[in-house]
Design a protein around this motif. Structure first.
Motif, mmCIF file in Angstrom:
data_model
loop_
_atom_site.group_PDB
_atom_site.id
_atom_site.type_symbol
_atom_site.label_atom_id
_atom_site.label_comp_id
_atom_site.label_asym_id
_atom_site.label_seq_id
_atom_site.Cartn_x
_atom_site.Cartn_y
_atom_site.Cartn_z
ATOM 1 N N THR A 1 5.864 11.052 0.376
ATOM 2 C CA THR A 1 5.940 12.029 -0.714
ATOM 3 C C THR A 1 7.398 12.372 -0.934
ATOM 4 O O THR A 1 8.144 12.630 0.015
ATOM 5 C CB THR A 1 5.161 13.296 -0.351
ATOM 6 N N ASP B 1 4.789 14.202 5.967
ATOM 7 C CA ASP B 1 3.551 13.625 6.493
ATOM 8 C C ASP B 1 2.382 14.608 6.463
ATOM 9 O O ASP B 1 1.235 14.214 6.650
ATOM 10 C CB ASP B 1 3.762 13.175 7.935
ATOM 11 N N GLY B 2 2.647 15.873 6.287
ATOM 12 C CA GLY B 2 1.573 16.857 6.253
ATOM 13 C C GLY B 2 2.090 18.206 5.798
ATOM 14 O O GLY B 2 3.307 18.439 5.739
ATOM 15 N N THR C 1 -1.321 14.493 -2.967
ATOM 16 C CA THR C 1 -0.485 13.653 -2.114
ATOM 17 C C THR C 1 -1.305 12.910 -1.073
ATOM 18 O O THR C 1 -0.790 12.032 -0.379
ATOM 19 C CB THR C 1 0.547 14.513 -1.381
ATOM 20 N N LYS D 1 -2.124 13.913 1.734
ATOM 21 C CA LYS D 1 -1.593 14.208 3.058
ATOM 22 C C LYS D 1 -2.449 15.309 3.726
ATOM 23 O O LYS D 1 -3.042 16.143 3.048
ATOM 24 C CB LYS D 1 -0.145 14.703 2.980
ATOM 25 N N ILE E 1 -2.427 14.165 11.443
ATOM 26 C CA ILE E 1 -1.556 13.077 10.988
ATOM 27 C C ILE E 1 -1.746 11.855 11.871
ATOM 28 O O ILE E 1 -1.844 10.723 11.387
ATOM 29 C CB ILE E 1 -0.085 13.546 11.011
#
Length: 700
Positions: A3, A38-39, A71, A73, A127
């Motif tokens: 992202t 990532d999150g 996203t 995520k 993740i």
């Protein structure tokens, strides 16, 4: 795919406190370009804001979630400020998370450091699927666990501090260095921070200081009553003074600085004086505290009570002295109702009054005895008609009591009849045997006083050479010669020794006497058979016979002994008390009868002017052995003879003073108010004063 987020002109910083203080922390601009994400942690504030509507916040969070969801995520909803959270807000936030594909929710509090790590670890697990699933703990349960963990760490840390810090003057910098490597210190600092660790240290040091001050205060307060006793013991001086005036009075006392110290700075417990362990004097400003004032009031009350108790004792004594009901010998139980009142019981224990009463009784009994003794002297003619043994019959005692019965001095000892009768018997004994030992004033008899006074002025040569020799008047020791022939003396000596204790002591009428025996069976003119030696001066002689031959030996030996002392100054052997005793002759089968031997013995006793013990009348018996009762009778007779001899010797010695320059005859009565020293000292202090050679203990 990563992202991409734009960060142009954005600032980043790490805030360790609260919003609004951003300028207090280091700030730097975030780098330009693309960031890989990532999150997401979607934070929702569940506390009550001043000018904030929670529903509007939730709408904003919902729109933000819609953007983040695109996203693909992982997203974790984080409820912040749960330590101030509103229950409805928390419930609505959970409802929101359920409505969005069952998002995971972590309840946190940054202030309390609850579940902060859990929020990040939950996102990391989403993740990285390979990690184990994290268990999400509700806020209050997590808070409880953390509180328990902090409490345990705090206990261990406080134990560490108490073990290391023993002095209230320790500093944090010094102590923290010592604790740096200790796991107890590290764990607590990790959970609560250095400031809280320091705070607990300061609390411990403050507690040590307060305990130290309290110990010093208790010590000072314990000394304060002693200071009051030493400086202001007089009630009249302080009874009506205020505390301020008492303090000024204390400062004027000579020993004030022995007990108190005046400090330049006050109060004392806020100064360095608390650490001056060498100076134990009381800080004077302590007098201004309430405990010190209470101790002063207690001192004042104590003095008042002591005065009142002293007044009660005096009043009680006056009651005893003035009450006609208090007579010699009256028991306390009979006297109590006549002399006690409620005030007496209020101030003193009954045991105190009993002690005073006992002392008063002792005084009036002694006085009554003295007056009764005077009464007996006034009626001396009553005692002149007794037998020579001075033992009145029951009828004679009745006559004496009838004559004296109307006298008040006789009635005063009504409750002490046994002692009154004993005084009469003692007086009779004194009339017939007037010695120091039988004197009613013994042991302060005037004869004893004069002998002591004279003997204390010099040491006689004979006494210097023979320190172990006792005078004739000393009846605590009996030096006894046993005269007999053919083993009679040795046998009787052995029998008497068998009745003595291990240290040659013999009991006569309840009194212990040291008994020294000298058996003689040969020629008395030989030194080995002499009655007297440098270490043995006889007090009496037992003459034993069982035949005409042994009786002749006794007579010859006595005459030889007396002849050897004629013309000598120490001729006391002439007056040596003698007792003649007939004993059995072993295996005697001759025609000598008991009657014949008794008659011969009586004739010899009359010739020698000594005591003859008739075995039949005395209960000795015509047997070989003499039992303990019979030995005591013999020795008692010897003691009586010895006392009579002492009396004759003391009166006749005045005529023997042929070598003196000045002869003085004094007549002093026992109990006279003046002192014999006043009469004798002018003579004894003379330079020409010297001991007499006549051997009398009362002559110089």
């Amino acid at each position: 795919a990563a992202t991409k987020l734009a960060s142009a002109e954005k600032l980043m910083y790490f805030c360790t406190d609260q919003l609004g203080l951003e300028q207090d922390f280091e700030q730097k601009q975030m780098p330009d370009g693309k960031l890989l994400v990532d999150g997401f942690l979607l934070c929702v504030d569940v506390s009550r804001g001043m000018n904030r509507n929670f529903d509007d916040q939730l709408k904003f969070v919902s729109n933000l979630y819609n953007q983040l969801a695109k996203t693909k995520k992982p997203i974790v909803v984080v409820l912040t400020k749960c330590d101030e959270g509103v229950e409805r807000y928390i419930r609505d936030a959970h409802t929101f998370a359920l409505s969005k594909k069952n998002l995971q929710v972590v309840e946190t509090s940054a202030r309390s450091n609850v579940n902060i790590d859990l929020a990040f670890s939950t996102l990391v697990q989403l993740i990285d699927k390979s990690r184990g699933k994290t268990k999400i703990i509700p806020y209050f349960e997590a808070l409880k666990q953390q509180s328990q963990q902090i409490a345990a760490a705090k206990d261990k840390y406080e134990w560490l501090v108490s073990r290391i810090v023993k002095n209230h003057n320790e500093t944090w910098s010094n102590v923290s260095r010592k604790m740096q490597s200790s796991p107890e210190y590290q764990d607590y600092v990790y959970l609560e921070g250095t400031q809280k660790a320091k705070k607990l240290f300061l609390q411990h040091v403050h507690r040590l200081k307060q305990e130290h001050i309290e110990r010093r205060r208790k010590m000072y307060l314990a000394m304060l009553p002693q200071a009051f006793e030493a400086l202001i013991p007089d009630l009249d001086e302080i009874d009506h003074l205020s505390c301020v005036k008492v303090e000024k009075l204390l400062e004027t006392k000579p020993d004030f600085l022995k007990w108190f110290i005046v400090l330049e700075e006050t109060p004392w417990d806020a100064t360095s004086h608390i650490d001056n362990m060498e100076n134990e004097r009381i800080p004077f400003d302590l007098m201004e505290t309430q405990p010190a004032k209470q101790l002063y009031e207690a001192h004042l009350e104590k003095l008042r009570n002591e005065r009142k108790r002293a007044e009660m004792r005096r009043a009680f004594k006056e009651n005893l002295e003035t009450s006609p009901f208090i007579t010699p010998g009256k028991p306390w139980e009979e006297a109590r109702s006549f002399i006690m009142n409620e005030d007496f019981y209020m101030w003193l224990e009954e045991s105190v009054y009993m002690d005073i009463y006992s002392k008063h009784q002792k005084q009036i009994i002694e006085k009554a005895k003295e007056e009764f003794q005077e009464l007996l002297l006034e009626y001396s003619e009553l005692f002149y008609e007794l037998e020579l043994d001075a033992k009145p019959s029951k009828e004679k005692m009745g006559v004496i009591q009838d004559v004296l019965g109307e006298e008040q001095r006789f009635k005063a000892l009504q409750k002490l009849q046994a002692e009154r009768d004993a005084l009469i018997l003692k007086h009779i004994h004194f009339v017939y045997h007037p010695t120091k030992e039988t004197c009613p004033s013994c042991p302060v008899c005037i004869d004893s006083k004069i002998e002591h006074l004279i003997s204390s002025r010099f040491i006689r040569p004979s006494e210097r050479n023979q320190k172990n020799l006792l005078s004739d008047s000393n009846i605590d020791r009996i030096n006894l010669v046993i005269l007999g022939k053919d083993g009679l003396a040795r046998e009787l000596a052995n029998e008497i020794r068998a009745l003595c204790t291990n240290d040659d002591k013999y009991v006569i009428e309840g009194k212990m006497y040291e008994l020294s025996l000298r058996p003689i069976e040969g020629n008395v003119r030989l030194p080995v058979n002499s009655f007297q030696t440098p270490t043995f001066q006889p007090h009496g002689c037992l003459c034993l016979y069982n035949s005409k031959e042994s009786l002749s030996y006794v007579v010859e030996s006595i005459e030889k002994s007396r002849e050897s002392t004629i013309g000598r100054r120490d001729n006391h052997l002439v007056h040596l008390p003698l007792t003649l005793i007939l004993v059995n002759k072993r295996g005697d089968t001759s025609g000598e009868t008991l009657h014949s031997l008794i008659q011969q013995g009586q004739q010899i006793a009359s010739k020698l002017q000594c005591v003859f013990l008739d075995p039949a009348s005395a209960g000795i018996g015509y047997g070989r052995n003499i039992n303990e009762k019979q030995i005591s009778q013999v020795l008692k007779g010897l003691l009586d003879s010895k006392r009579n001899l002492n009396l004759v010797s003391s009166t006749s010695s005045i005529k023997d003073l042929v070598d003196v320059d000045l002869r003085i005859v004094m007549c002093l009565m026992c109990g006279d108010p003046f002192n014999a020293d006043d009469i004798l000292l002018p003579i004894l202090q003379s330079q020409t004063y010297r001991p007499s050679q006549c051997g009398s203990s009362s002559s110089v």
